[in-house]
Design a protein around this motif. Structure first.
Motif, PDB file in Angstrom:
ATOM      1  N   HIS A 111      42.398  41.134  30.795  1.00  0.00           N
ATOM      2  CA  HIS A 111      43.814  41.500  30.633  1.00  0.00           C
ATOM      3  C   HIS A 111      44.749  40.389  31.101  1.00  0.00           C
ATOM      4  O   HIS A 111      45.787  40.139  30.510  1.00  0.00           O
ATOM      5  CB  HIS A 111      44.122  42.800  31.387  1.00  0.00           C
ATOM      6  CG  HIS A 111      44.248  42.611  32.867  1.00  0.00           C
ATOM      7  ND1 HIS A 111      43.179  42.720  33.725  1.00  0.00           N
ATOM      8  CD2 HIS A 111      45.315  42.281  33.636  1.00  0.00           C
ATOM      9  CE1 HIS A 111      43.574  42.481  34.959  1.00  0.00           C
ATOM     10  NE2 HIS A 111      44.861  42.207  34.941  1.00  0.00           N
ATOM     11  N   ASN A 112      44.337  39.743  32.184  1.00  0.00           N
ATOM     12  CA  ASN A 112      45.224  38.713  32.747  1.00  0.00           C
ATOM     13  C   ASN A 112      45.439  37.561  31.769  1.00  0.00           C
ATOM     14  O   ASN A 112      46.547  37.025  31.644  1.00  0.00           O
ATOM     15  CB  ASN A 112      44.673  38.191  34.070  1.00  0.00           C
ATOM     16  CG  ASN A 112      43.294  37.586  33.947  1.00  0.00           C
ATOM     17  OD1 ASN A 112      42.381  38.241  33.440  1.00  0.00           O
ATOM     18  ND2 ASN A 112      43.130  36.353  34.376  1.00  0.00           N
ATOM     19  N   THR A 171      42.760  35.709  43.003  1.00  0.00           N
ATOM     20  CA  THR A 171      42.687  36.715  44.073  1.00  0.00           C
ATOM     21  C   THR A 171      44.064  36.963  44.672  1.00  0.00           C
ATOM     22  O   THR A 171      44.976  36.134  44.554  1.00  0.00           O
ATOM     23  CB  THR A 171      41.770  36.233  45.221  1.00  0.00           C
ATOM     24  OG1 THR A 171      42.399  35.089  45.845  1.00  0.00           O
ATOM     25  CG2 THR A 171      40.390  35.848  44.721  1.00  0.00           C
ATOM     26  N   GLN A 172      44.161  38.093  45.356  1.00  0.00           N
ATOM     27  CA  GLN A 172      45.398  38.434  46.070  1.00  0.00           C
ATOM     28  C   GLN A 172      45.717  37.376  47.134  1.00  0.00           C
ATOM     29  O   GLN A 172      46.873  37.010  47.334  1.00  0.00           O
ATOM     30  CB  GLN A 172      45.215  39.819  46.723  1.00  0.00           C
ATOM     31  CG  GLN A 172      46.305  40.233  47.696  1.00  0.00           C
ATOM     32  CD  GLN A 172      47.437  40.991  47.009  1.00  0.00           C
ATOM     33  OE1 GLN A 172      47.426  41.151  45.796  1.00  0.00           O
ATOM     34  NE2 GLN A 172      48.396  41.433  47.785  1.00  0.00           N
ATOM     35  N   ASN A 201      52.213  43.997  41.598  1.00  0.00           N
ATOM     36  CA  ASN A 201      51.926  43.123  42.739  1.00  0.00           C
ATOM     37  C   ASN A 201      53.218  42.839  43.518  1.00  0.00           C
ATOM     38  O   ASN A 201      53.580  41.699  43.794  1.00  0.00           O
ATOM     39  CB  ASN A 201      51.263  41.823  42.274  1.00  0.00           C
ATOM     40  CG  ASN A 201      49.965  42.082  41.539  1.00  0.00           C
ATOM     41  OD1 ASN A 201      49.130  42.823  42.012  1.00  0.00           O
ATOM     42  ND2 ASN A 201      49.810  41.507  40.355  1.00  0.00           N
ATOM     43  N   GLN A 230      43.737  38.039  38.388  1.00  0.00           N
ATOM     44  CA  GLN A 230      42.548  38.227  37.548  1.00  0.00           C
ATOM     45  C   GLN A 230      41.823  39.509  37.926  1.00  0.00           C
ATOM     46  O   GLN A 230      41.613  39.790  39.107  1.00  0.00           O
ATOM     47  CB  GLN A 230      41.608  37.037  37.716  1.00  0.00           C
ATOM     48  CG  GLN A 230      40.443  37.063  36.745  1.00  0.00           C
ATOM     49  CD  GLN A 230      39.584  35.810  36.857  1.00  0.00           C
ATOM     50  OE1 GLN A 230      40.054  34.762  37.290  1.00  0.00           O
ATOM     51  NE2 GLN A 230      38.344  35.921  36.467  1.00  0.00           N
ATOM     52  N   GLY A 231      41.447  40.299  36.911  1.00  0.00           N
ATOM     53  CA  GLY A 231      40.716  41.540  37.168  1.00  0.00           C
ATOM     54  C   GLY A 231      39.326  41.483  36.586  1.00  0.00           C
ATOM     55  O   GLY A 231      38.790  40.402  36.329  1.00  0.00           O
ATOM     56  N   GLU A 232      38.747  42.664  36.373  1.00  0.00           N
ATOM     57  CA  GLU A 232      37.384  42.712  35.834  1.00  0.00           C
ATOM     58  C   GLU A 232      37.359  42.430  34.334  1.00  0.00           C
ATOM     59  O   GLU A 232      36.328  42.070  33.779  1.00  0.00           O
ATOM     60  CB  GLU A 232      36.773  44.091  36.115  1.00  0.00           C
ATOM     61  CG  GLU A 232      36.517  44.318  37.592  1.00  0.00           C
ATOM     62  CD  GLU A 232      35.883  45.671  37.876  1.00  0.00           C
ATOM     63  OE1 GLU A 232      35.732  46.458  36.928  1.00  0.00           O
ATOM     64  OE2 GLU A 232      35.555  45.916  39.044  1.00  0.00           O
TER      65      GLU A 232
END
Ligand code: DLZ
Length: 159
Positions: free
Chosen positions: A97-98, A129-130, A32, A92-94
């Motif tokens: 992992h985060n 979110t980004q 990121n 945060q992803g699907e």
């Protein structure tokens, strides 16, 4: 108070120690990158604004936030480093992992700080979110890099 209700670049200026001879490690995660570079720039500018010499800020990179703990330990054990600022952004992803990365980094940085008796600052954004990340990397909620830098400076009163 959550950062949605606080500007991360606004801080109390009392009890700021003289940091003109202090040396800082600024460790930046490459994941990121748009966000972490903005955080790192905020941290750098805030250190300089409060009297840190540019040559006394050692900026370096790690691949991702998970690697911040190890790199922080490498710098924290050096006698010529007074404080470490770890910069990252875990979005945060699907999958979860985060969560694993965030908890590992928080624990890792705390462990290093206590082991070496030096400030090791958690300059890691953990947004959903980004856009939430950008809002806290020089956007509407200020810059978490500024907050991390002033925290490092203030914590030097204790070491
Ligand atoms: C693997 C991974 C993922 C999925 N997401 C992020 C992220 O959002 N932010 C971040 O800083 N790093 C991420 N990484 C990389 C891990 O931190 C780490 O570099 C790798 O798992 C290798 O150990």
């Amino acid at each position: 108070m959550s950062s949605a209700h606080k500007n991360l670049s606004v801080y109390n200026t009392k009890d700021i120690p003289d940091v003109s001879e202090k040396r800082f490690a600024l460790i930046v995660a490459e994941w990121n990158e748009e966000v972490t570079e903005a955080l790192a720039q905020g941290a750098f500018d805030t250190l300089v604004k409060h009297g840190v010499k540019e040559e006394n800020i050692l900026k370096t990179y790690v691949p991702g936030s998970y690697e911040l703990s190890f790199a922080s330990q490498v710098f924290a054990q050096r006698e010529d480093i007074d404080a470490v600022i770890a910069i990252g952004c875990v979005i945060q992803g699907e999958t979860k992992h985060n969560d694993y990365i965030n908890h590992a980094v928080a624990q890792g940085l705390t462990t290093v700080s206590l082991k070496y008796n030096k400030p090791v600052i958690f300059g890691v954004l953990t947004p959903n979110t980004q856009q939430q990340a950008l809002d806290r990397a020089g956007g509407i909620h200020g810059n978490k890099g500024d907050e991390a830098a002033i925290t490092a400076i203030k914590m030097l009163r204790w070491s």
